[in-house]
Scaffold this motif. Structure first.
Motif, PDB file in Angstrom:
ATOM      1  N   ARG A 235       0.839  -1.200   0.000  1.00 51.46           N
ATOM      2  CA  ARG A 235       0.000   0.000   0.000  1.00 51.46           C
ATOM      3  C   ARG A 235       0.873   1.249   0.000  1.00 51.46           C
ATOM      4  O   ARG A 235       0.785   2.098   0.887  1.00 51.46           O
ATOM      5  N   LYS A 236       1.685   1.359  -1.016  1.00 55.37           N
ATOM      6  CA  LYS A 236       2.657   2.450  -1.068  1.00 55.37           C
ATOM      7  C   LYS A 236       2.760   2.945  -2.496  1.00 55.37           C
ATOM      8  O   LYS A 236       3.030   2.156  -3.410  1.00 55.37           O
ATOM      9  N   ALA A 237       2.538   4.241  -2.690  1.00 55.38           N
ATOM     10  CA  ALA A 237       2.634   4.795  -4.038  1.00 55.38           C
ATOM     11  C   ALA A 237       4.091   4.812  -4.478  1.00 55.38           C
ATOM     12  O   ALA A 237       4.990   4.910  -3.644  1.00 55.38           O
ATOM     13  N   ILE A 238       4.301   4.682  -5.766  1.00 59.82           N
ATOM     14  CA  ILE A 238       5.672   4.798  -6.273  1.00 59.82           C
ATOM     15  C   ILE A 238       5.736   5.926  -7.296  1.00 59.82           C
ATOM     16  O   ILE A 238       4.720   6.311  -7.892  1.00 59.82           O
ATOM     17  N   SER A 239       6.938   6.476  -7.487  1.00 58.65           N
ATOM     18  CA  SER A 239       7.124   7.571  -8.440  1.00 58.65           C
ATOM     19  C   SER A 239       7.756   7.039  -9.726  1.00 58.65           C
ATOM     20  O   SER A 239       8.195   5.884  -9.789  1.00 58.65           O
ATOM     21  N   PHE A 240       7.807   7.909 -10.699  1.00 54.24           N
ATOM     22  CA  PHE A 240       8.448   7.544 -11.964  1.00 54.24           C
ATOM     23  C   PHE A 240       9.911   7.178 -11.713  1.00 54.24           C
ATOM     24  O   PHE A 240      10.447   6.230 -12.298  1.00 54.24           O
ATOM     25  N   SER A 241      10.523   7.916 -10.794  1.00 52.46           N
ATOM     26  CA  SER A 241      11.928   7.658 -10.473  1.00 52.46           C
ATOM     27  C   SER A 241      12.115   6.279  -9.820  1.00 52.46           C
ATOM     28  O   SER A 241      13.093   5.581 -10.081  1.00 52.46           O
ATOM     29  N   THR A 242      11.140   5.887  -8.956  1.00 50.70           N
ATOM     30  CA  THR A 242      11.211   4.539  -8.364  1.00 50.70           C
ATOM     31  C   THR A 242      11.213   3.495  -9.482  1.00 50.70           C
ATOM     32  O   THR A 242      11.969   2.530  -9.456  1.00 50.70           O
ATOM     33  N   TYR A 243      10.325   3.707 -10.436  1.00 52.59           N
ATOM     34  CA  TYR A 243      10.217   2.754 -11.550  1.00 52.59           C
ATOM     35  C   TYR A 243      11.540   2.689 -12.315  1.00 52.59           C
ATOM     36  O   TYR A 243      12.068   1.616 -12.584  1.00 52.59           O
ATOM     37  N   GLN A 244      12.071   3.885 -12.612  1.00 50.97           N
ATOM     38  CA  GLN A 244      13.302   3.951 -13.405  1.00 50.97           C
ATOM     39  C   GLN A 244      14.483   3.281 -12.715  1.00 50.97           C
ATOM     40  O   GLN A 244      15.319   2.657 -13.347  1.00 50.97           O
ATOM     41  N   LYS A 245      14.536   3.467 -11.369  1.00 51.10           N
ATOM     42  CA  LYS A 245      15.700   2.971 -10.626  1.00 51.10           C
ATOM     43  C   LYS A 245      15.553   1.517 -10.176  1.00 51.10           C
ATOM     44  O   LYS A 245      16.476   0.959  -9.595  1.00 51.10           O
ATOM     45  N   SER A 246      14.383   0.932 -10.419  1.00 47.23           N
ATOM     46  CA  SER A 246      14.175  -0.406  -9.858  1.00 47.23           C
ATOM     47  C   SER A 246      15.055  -1.432 -10.581  1.00 47.23           C
ATOM     48  O   SER A 246      15.245  -1.364 -11.798  1.00 47.23           O
ATOM     49  N   PRO A 247      15.626  -2.367  -9.841  1.00 49.41           N
ATOM     50  CA  PRO A 247      16.604  -3.299 -10.416  1.00 49.41           C
ATOM     51  C   PRO A 247      15.996  -4.243 -11.452  1.00 49.41           C
ATOM     52  O   PRO A 247      14.829  -4.630 -11.346  1.00 49.41           O
ATOM     53  N   MET A 248      16.771  -4.560 -12.450  1.00 49.21           N
ATOM     54  CA  MET A 248      16.346  -5.504 -13.479  1.00 49.21           C
ATOM     55  C   MET A 248      16.312  -6.916 -12.895  1.00 49.21           C
ATOM     56  O   MET A 248      17.204  -7.314 -12.160  1.00 49.21           O
ATOM     57  N   ILE A 249      15.262  -7.668 -13.261  1.00 47.11           N
ATOM     58  CA  ILE A 249      15.234  -9.096 -12.909  1.00 47.11           C
ATOM     59  C   ILE A 249      15.740  -9.859 -14.127  1.00 47.11           C
ATOM     60  O   ILE A 249      16.644 -10.672 -14.053  1.00 47.11           O
ATOM     61  N   CYS A 250      15.127  -9.571 -15.246  1.00 48.40           N
ATOM     62  CA  CYS A 250      15.516 -10.198 -16.506  1.00 48.40           C
ATOM     63  C   CYS A 250      15.138  -9.181 -17.569  1.00 48.40           C
ATOM     64  O   CYS A 250      13.962  -8.923 -17.791  1.00 48.40           O
ATOM     65  N   GLU A 251      16.120  -8.560 -18.163  1.00 53.80           N
ATOM     66  CA  GLU A 251      15.875  -7.444 -19.066  1.00 53.80           C
ATOM     67  C   GLU A 251      14.845  -7.778 -20.137  1.00 53.80           C
ATOM     68  O   GLU A 251      14.931  -8.838 -20.742  1.00 53.80           O
ATOM     69  N   PRO A 252      13.883  -6.923 -20.404  1.00 61.70           N
ATOM     70  CA  PRO A 252      13.673  -5.585 -19.826  1.00 61.70           C
ATOM     71  C   PRO A 252      12.708  -5.559 -18.629  1.00 61.70           C
ATOM     72  O   PRO A 252      12.162  -4.503 -18.333  1.00 61.70           O
ATOM     73  N   ILE A 253      12.502  -6.689 -17.956  1.00 59.21           N
ATOM     74  CA  ILE A 253      11.577  -6.701 -16.819  1.00 59.21           C
ATOM     75  C   ILE A 253      12.311  -6.376 -15.525  1.00 59.21           C
ATOM     76  O   ILE A 253      13.214  -7.110 -15.109  1.00 59.21           O
ATOM     77  N   SER A 254      11.903  -5.262 -14.918  1.00 60.39           N
ATOM     78  CA  SER A 254      12.494  -4.859 -13.639  1.00 60.39           C
ATOM     79  C   SER A 254      11.545  -5.266 -12.520  1.00 60.39           C
ATOM     80  O   SER A 254      10.420  -5.734 -12.771  1.00 60.39           O
ATOM     81  N   VAL A 255      11.984  -5.077 -11.292  1.00 64.61           N
ATOM     82  CA  VAL A 255      11.127  -5.384 -10.141  1.00 64.61           C
ATOM     83  C   VAL A 255       9.789  -4.654 -10.271  1.00 64.61           C
ATOM     84  O   VAL A 255       8.737  -5.213  -9.937  1.00 64.61           O
ATOM     85  N   MET A 256       9.805  -3.430 -10.786  1.00 65.76           N
ATOM     86  CA  MET A 256       8.566  -2.651 -10.880  1.00 65.76           C
ATOM     87  C   MET A 256       7.699  -3.024 -12.089  1.00 65.76           C
ATOM     88  O   MET A 256       6.604  -2.497 -12.244  1.00 65.76           O
ATOM     89  N   ASP A 257       8.187  -3.921 -12.928  1.00 66.82           N
ATOM     90  CA  ASP A 257       7.331  -4.470 -13.996  1.00 66.82           C
ATOM     91  C   ASP A 257       6.638  -5.749 -13.550  1.00 66.82           C
ATOM     92  O   ASP A 257       5.696  -6.209 -14.211  1.00 66.82           O
ATOM     93  N   ALA A 258       7.130  -6.344 -12.472  1.00 67.44           N
ATOM     94  CA  ALA A 258       6.657  -7.670 -12.061  1.00 67.44           C
ATOM     95  C   ALA A 258       5.798  -7.596 -10.816  1.00 67.44           C
ATOM     96  O   ALA A 258       6.063  -6.804  -9.908  1.00 67.44           O
ATOM     97  N   SER A 259       4.771  -8.435 -10.766  1.00 67.07           N
ATOM     98  CA  SER A 259       3.894  -8.461  -9.588  1.00 67.07           C
ATOM     99  C   SER A 259       4.524  -9.336  -8.505  1.00 67.07           C
ATOM    100  O   SER A 259       5.211 -10.298  -8.809  1.00 67.07           O
ATOM    101  N   PRO A 260       4.291  -8.976  -7.243  1.00 66.15           N
ATOM    102  CA  PRO A 260       4.837  -9.769  -6.146  1.00 66.15           C
ATOM    103  C   PRO A 260       3.930 -10.951  -5.820  1.00 66.15           C
ATOM    104  O   PRO A 260       2.712 -10.870  -5.939  1.00 66.15           O
ATOM    105  N   MET A 261       4.533 -12.064  -5.394  1.00 68.55           N
ATOM    106  CA  MET A 261       3.706 -13.177  -4.945  1.00 68.55           C
ATOM    107  C   MET A 261       3.191 -12.883  -3.534  1.00 68.55           C
ATOM    108  O   MET A 261       3.426 -11.806  -2.996  1.00 68.55           O
ATOM    109  N   GLY A 262       2.482 -13.824  -2.950  1.00 68.68           N
ATOM    110  CA  GLY A 262       1.935 -13.596  -1.616  1.00 68.68           C
ATOM    111  C   GLY A 262       1.017 -14.737  -1.226  1.00 68.68           C
ATOM    112  O   GLY A 262       0.791 -15.662  -2.016  1.00 68.68           O
TER     113      GLY A 262
END
Lengths: 385, 385
Positions: free
Chosen positions: A183-210
């Motif tokens: 429950r936390k908003a993210i900024s464009f900069s968060t998206y840009q800086k988020s680490p790559m998991i497998c290019e071009p998918i970064s942490v902010m492109d992928a949904s978290p499990m749970g």
């Protein structure tokens, strides 16, 4: 086929639920749905789940959960279609009620993933891909989606940054959903800086499990109309498959099963994409949200990402998506996800979505995707009057 | 609810299929059923399977198999209810056709167990029991059934030898079934000398596992009546659950879910046990055949075994069971078993069962049991005219 409606919903928060077992999670959502429906029981239980056999050493979830929630002796089965297990289960439940074989059904989606090490879950998720052709070479689901996203960006000339708003919108909406994992908003900069998991998918492109569970109670529409609250009718339901292996599709950038199942749902509902007020997409990855929007007729081929870029996917946009957080912000307990999408759609149609409420919402659509687009199930719910 | 009928069946032999993958087995049965039905395709595919996620590292069997058999894009899901997955899948398929949502469905049951070491399969089968209360203490399914059989023998004063004819009849009938795993008759002495697995269950009380697939094509009855061959109508279908853990039942010697689901099936069919011409029981263990006969009204409580002792279960007896080998002789590929029972019932009703043909067979009943009686599904098929 007799019409059916949803009269009750229940959800648990999506989280790492170290102190609740699979049956406790499923039971909490199920009992909340039964309470919300104001019924004392149901005639059949359908449980959607993907990986409890290995992740929780428990299969046979129908009997397992029916007994736990006080419905011992009630008919109960599990339905599995990988990450689309939730919507597949809902569809089985509506067909059971529509057939007249039962007069009420409880559809539950549950998944408990965080007890297992990540490497095991990655291997478990890979069983949704083709074991002979994809699993065999050890490719993960992130990697499969990265191949698709890479090709999409090359083919239609998009940059990674162009996908940012899918993630930003999902997280902004999740802030207001008490059941969302993040429950936390993210900024464009968060998206840009988020680490790559497998290019071009970064942490902010992928949904978290749970871990989580959601449930709905389904009855004949005529029964729902006798209760003094908004009637949420199942206006359309469609399901379709595609080649299990991505490389085996005619066009890996087109979700044929999304198109086919959406067409079936539109046809049953007697409407088109222009009548849909909001769309709970399966944004397991930003690229999947893009492709889903295109296949369902909300954007031209290769242009789904433009809807995000132009802010048309927010609650006040042309086609709001992930209105309560989507898979990205709410979390993606795989077999439960489809049921969360449906529960959230009911909340929107009842007008109870709070700060992200879609104004005058009348038709809400959900789309649940299994594998990398190999099993796609679309539902349209409608608020009557 | 519109009436449905079976117009096609297909089976593979049950065996150790080292040279066929899961999809090949399922495909062979499915394509045989489609060929037998004389149709070019179906509108929905339902796959019953219990353990492919761990035993074959492949879930998502709906899309996996639909694509393999040339039905890419067709709706497809998997249904799981442990060892009753087969009948649960058939029931889902008949509800889909009965609802009018689809006009034809293919129900497939498939299981490939022999690739895995026996210890792994034992652990995998245990996921059908209650993980928190039974799996936790490491009890196997044989051991659970042995406890029940022990108690039954004590309570109703039966000896181990009294159960012999369940095994002898099953093996005698399997000789004539080309798809059976063990086509070899056994004698009373074979039964007596067979080694104990878990007292009082010996090798000859227990059904063998195996690899195999069976499939049925289901359409509206009115469509079946337009084809020039015997119409095999689904006259009754019932499903019920019980406590997952054996110790949690009011009476561990009474299969409440068998009683409830059979009553439902009898009611729909408008008949009682006396009209049933033969009964494909779930003889995973001899004790289960006994309890099933009692719960379905063929014997008094504690007296099911007497039907075997008095030779009333043979093809010419009062209530023939396991007419093509049952689980004991045919083999028990768990998620496929219910579908084999149904396919064999169709063969009997068509009058094509050869040396074990039941004369003037009009009503055939099947009962598929999941867990140690925690999920039981009963079907009655009827030959019209």
């Amino acid at each position: 086929m007799r019409e059916v409606a949803v009269i009750g919903i229940g959800q648990t928060k999506i989280d790492e639920h170290w102190d609740s077992s699979l049956r406790v999670l499923a039971g909490d959502a199920a009992l909340a749905a039964i309470h919300d429906a104001g019924v004392s029981g149901v005639e059949a239980v359908f449980v959607g789940n993907m990986m409890s056999g290995s992740a929780n050493h428990q299969q046979h979830l129908g009997a397992y959960i029916a007994d736990w929630i006080g419905l011992r002796y009630t008919e109960a089965v599990r339905v599995e279609a990988a990450c689309s297990s939730g919507a597949a289960t809902f569809r089985s439940a509506i067909m059971a009620v529509a057939s007249g074989e039962v007069d009420s059904a409880l559809a539950i989606g549950v998944e408990k993933m965080t007890d297992s090490p990540g490497a095991e879950i990655t291997a478990e998720l890979a069983t949704a891909a083709d074991a002979d052709w994809e699993g065999e070479i050890g490719i993960s689901f992130v990697a499969l989606n990265a191949l698709v996203m890479q090709r999409y960006m090359y083919e239609y000339q998009w940059k990674h940054d162009d996908f940012a708003n899918f993630s930003i919108n999902a997280h902004a909406n999740a802030v207001h959903n008490p059941n969302a994992r993040f429950r936390k908003a993210i900024s464009f900069s968060t998206y840009q800086k988020s680490p790559m998991i497998c290019e071009p998918i970064s942490v902010m492109d992928a949904s978290p499990m749970g871990d989580g569970a959601a449930a709905l109670v389904i009855v004949p529409a005529e029964m729902a109309r006798r209760i003094n609250r908004p009637v949420i009718r199942v206006a359309g339901s469609g399901a379709a498959t595609d080649a299990l292996a991505v490389h085996d599709r005619r066009d890996p950038l087109w979700l044929s099963a999304a198109e086919k199942s959406a067409k079936q749902a539109y046809q049953q509902a007697g409407i088109g994409p222009e009548q849909i007020n909001f769309f709970e997409v399966h944004d397991a990855f930003t690229i999947m949200a893009t492709l889903s929007l295109e296949a369902c007729g909300f954007a031209e081929r290769g242009q789904g990402v433009r809807l995000a870029l132009e802010n048309e996917i927010t609650p006040t946009g042309r086609i709001p998506i992930a209105t309560m957080g989507g898979l990205k912000g709410r979390g993606h307990p795989v077999g439960a996800t489809g049921m969360y999408q449906l529960a959230e759609t009911v909340i929107q149609l009842r007008g109870e979505a709070g700060p992200t409420q879609i104004e005058n919402a009348r038709f809400g659509m959900t789309q649940n995707i299994g594998g990398s687009g190999s099993n796609i199930i679309t539902h349209i719910l409608q608020r009557e009057s």
